[in-house]
Motif scaffolding. Sequence first.
Motif, short mmCIF file in Angstrom:
data_model
loop_
_atom_site.label_atom_id
_atom_site.label_comp_id
_atom_site.label_asym_id
_atom_site.label_seq_id
_atom_site.Cartn_x
_atom_site.Cartn_y
_atom_site.Cartn_z
N TRP A 70 1.89 22.87 2.74
CA TRP A 70 1.75 22.23 4.04
C TRP A 70 2.74 21.06 4.13
N ILE A 71 3.09 20.69 5.33
CA ILE A 71 3.99 19.54 5.53
C ILE A 71 3.33 18.56 6.50
N LEU A 72 3.17 17.34 6.03
CA LEU A 72 2.63 16.29 6.91
C LEU A 72 3.79 15.37 7.27
N THR A 73 4.09 15.25 8.53
CA THR A 73 5.13 14.31 8.92
C THR A 73 4.49 13.13 9.64
N ASP A 74 4.63 11.97 9.05
CA ASP A 74 4.05 10.74 9.59
C ASP A 74 5.13 10.07 10.45
N ASP A 75 5.01 10.28 11.75
CA ASP A 75 6.06 9.83 12.69
C ASP A 75 5.69 8.52 13.39
N ILE A 76 4.91 7.69 12.69
CA ILE A 76 4.35 6.49 13.32
C ILE A 76 5.45 5.53 13.80
N TYR A 77 6.65 5.59 13.16
CA TYR A 77 7.75 4.70 13.57
C TYR A 77 8.75 5.41 14.50
N GLU A 78 8.32 6.51 15.08
CA GLU A 78 9.21 7.32 15.93
C GLU A 78 10.02 6.49 16.93
N HIS A 79 9.37 5.56 17.59
CA HIS A 79 10.04 4.84 18.67
C HIS A 79 10.84 3.63 18.21
N LEU A 80 10.87 3.43 16.90
CA LEU A 80 11.61 2.29 16.39
C LEU A 80 12.85 2.80 15.65
N THR A 81 13.85 3.20 16.43
CA THR A 81 15.16 3.52 15.85
C THR A 81 16.21 2.78 16.68
N TYR A 82 17.37 2.52 16.02
CA TYR A 82 18.32 1.59 16.63
C TYR A 82 19.73 2.20 16.71
N ASP A 83 20.56 1.54 17.50
CA ASP A 83 21.97 1.92 17.64
C ASP A 83 22.11 3.37 18.11
N GLY A 84 21.21 3.81 18.95
CA GLY A 84 21.33 5.17 19.50
C GLY A 84 20.88 6.27 18.53
N PHE A 85 20.33 5.89 17.39
CA PHE A 85 19.88 6.91 16.43
C PHE A 85 18.79 7.77 17.07
N GLU A 86 18.96 9.08 16.95
CA GLU A 86 17.98 9.98 17.60
C GLU A 86 16.94 10.47 16.62
N PHE A 87 15.71 10.10 16.90
CA PHE A 87 14.58 10.55 16.07
C PHE A 87 14.42 12.06 16.19
N LEU A 98 9.10 0.42 25.30
CA LEU A 98 9.54 0.88 23.97
C LEU A 98 11.00 0.51 23.75
N LYS A 99 11.79 0.76 24.75
CA LYS A 99 13.24 0.48 24.64
C LYS A 99 13.45 -1.04 24.56
N GLU A 100 12.71 -1.78 25.42
CA GLU A 100 12.88 -3.24 25.41
C GLU A 100 12.53 -3.82 24.04
N ARG A 101 11.44 -3.34 23.48
CA ARG A 101 11.02 -3.88 22.18
C ARG A 101 11.97 -3.43 21.08
N ALA A 102 12.44 -2.18 21.17
CA ALA A 102 13.38 -1.69 20.14
C ALA A 102 14.64 -2.54 20.14
N ASP A 103 15.08 -2.98 21.33
CA ASP A 103 16.27 -3.84 21.39
C ASP A 103 16.02 -5.16 20.65
N VAL A 104 14.83 -5.69 20.82
CA VAL A 104 14.49 -6.95 20.13
C VAL A 104 14.44 -6.72 18.62
N TYR A 105 13.81 -5.63 18.21
CA TYR A 105 13.75 -5.34 16.77
C TYR A 105 15.17 -5.16 16.19
N ARG A 106 16.04 -4.50 16.93
CA ARG A 106 17.40 -4.28 16.41
C ARG A 106 18.11 -5.61 16.17
#
Length: 400
Positions: free
Chosen positions: A200-217, A291-299
């Motif tokens: 089985w494969i468990l993918t924990d995508d909890i940080y899905e929306h936190l990627t930066y510099d245009g990185f595509e999840f 999500l986008k606004e916060r991701a910009d701050v995190y970046r």
Amino acid sequence: MPQLASRLDNVKVSASAAMTDKARELRAQGVQIISLSSGEPDFPTPPHAIEAAHQAALAGDTKYPAQPGTAALRAAVQRKFKRENNLDYALDEILIANGGKQIIFNALLATCNPGDEVVIPAPGWITYADIALLAEATPVPVPCPENNHFKLRADDLDAAITPKTKWLILNFPNNPTGAACTRSEMQAIADVMLKHPHVWILTDDIYEHLTYDGFEFCTIAEVEPKLKDRVLTVNGASKAYAMTGWRVGYCGGPKQLIAAMNNVHGQATGGICTLSQAAAVAVLDGSQDLLKERADVYRERRDLVVRFLNAIPGITCHTPEGAFYVFPNIAGCIGKTTERGRRIESDTDFVSALLEEQHVATVQGSAYGMSPYVRISYATDAETLKEGCRRISSFCAGLR
Ligand code: PLP
């Protein structure tokens, strides 16, 4: 005292919780602590989530919930998986639990027998190994070295899988390194898994929306649809929507697996708080602009911390693609002695001395299965981060 269960013998208190407790203790003594140890967004819960919970309470949505989750939330999760991940799940292929953590707990309890192995990329969130141990399975770490940007190599994964392997757990963007996988890197992992149909494969995508510099999840069931009937796609409201306290996790997976997990779930808890579920519907169905606004701050914060840390002799810091952690290498500090005479033999010594001498709370890499590193969370404001980095800098400047 009557005896406790031996299954708890190897389960540790999480190092980040231990560090948070130690920092709290020092704070209670009046010490001003800079906390860079917590994996919790500093943003508030969106007001429309709070309003939805309030309205649900006023409307009398205060009775026992449907055990696998309210129909409204499962439908919202179904829409989310389709909209954001291009994944189709029927409503009976979706389960809601008390955080992503309980989803993982339900999955492993529902499937693992003693002797089963759970393959976990390292460094990784320590909870995976602890839940595997609670389920009487054996965690099998697979190193994701810094020279591979903390990502999982296909050959290493292949070598780790045995006839006893029950699960592979993926978590990219990763806690603690922030590493995330490109589509081709995920395809390489998927190609290995196609060769091992018993896993089985468990993918924990909890940080899905936190990627930066245009990185595509991307997520594995979407990248390789042939695996979908073995994949449990896990996500939750905690990190994306700053809703850690509401305890909403959700997943999509094959119907039989979800039914078995729901059985575990039903014995542990009668389902999750109805008001939290109403709040989760509001954020999943509402505007996603935050999500986008916060991701910009995190970046911006990530860049600030990486820049600061790389200017400190003895530390090198890789720039991660996502999450809200950096995982600097502190090899250059090992073997040295602090101003107060403490010898730094390990990353655990480093974080203890840093807390005691400079009052900065971080977490040692060994807690996540890789040394000598330190996990620094940048889920806090820029001023605190700058002050934390200044203190780390003066701590390192004092090493002899
Ligand atoms: N997965 C990872 C990788 C995490 O780092 C965390 C929290 O730190 C969780 C899951 C837990 O999330 P939840 O609050 O949904 O239980």
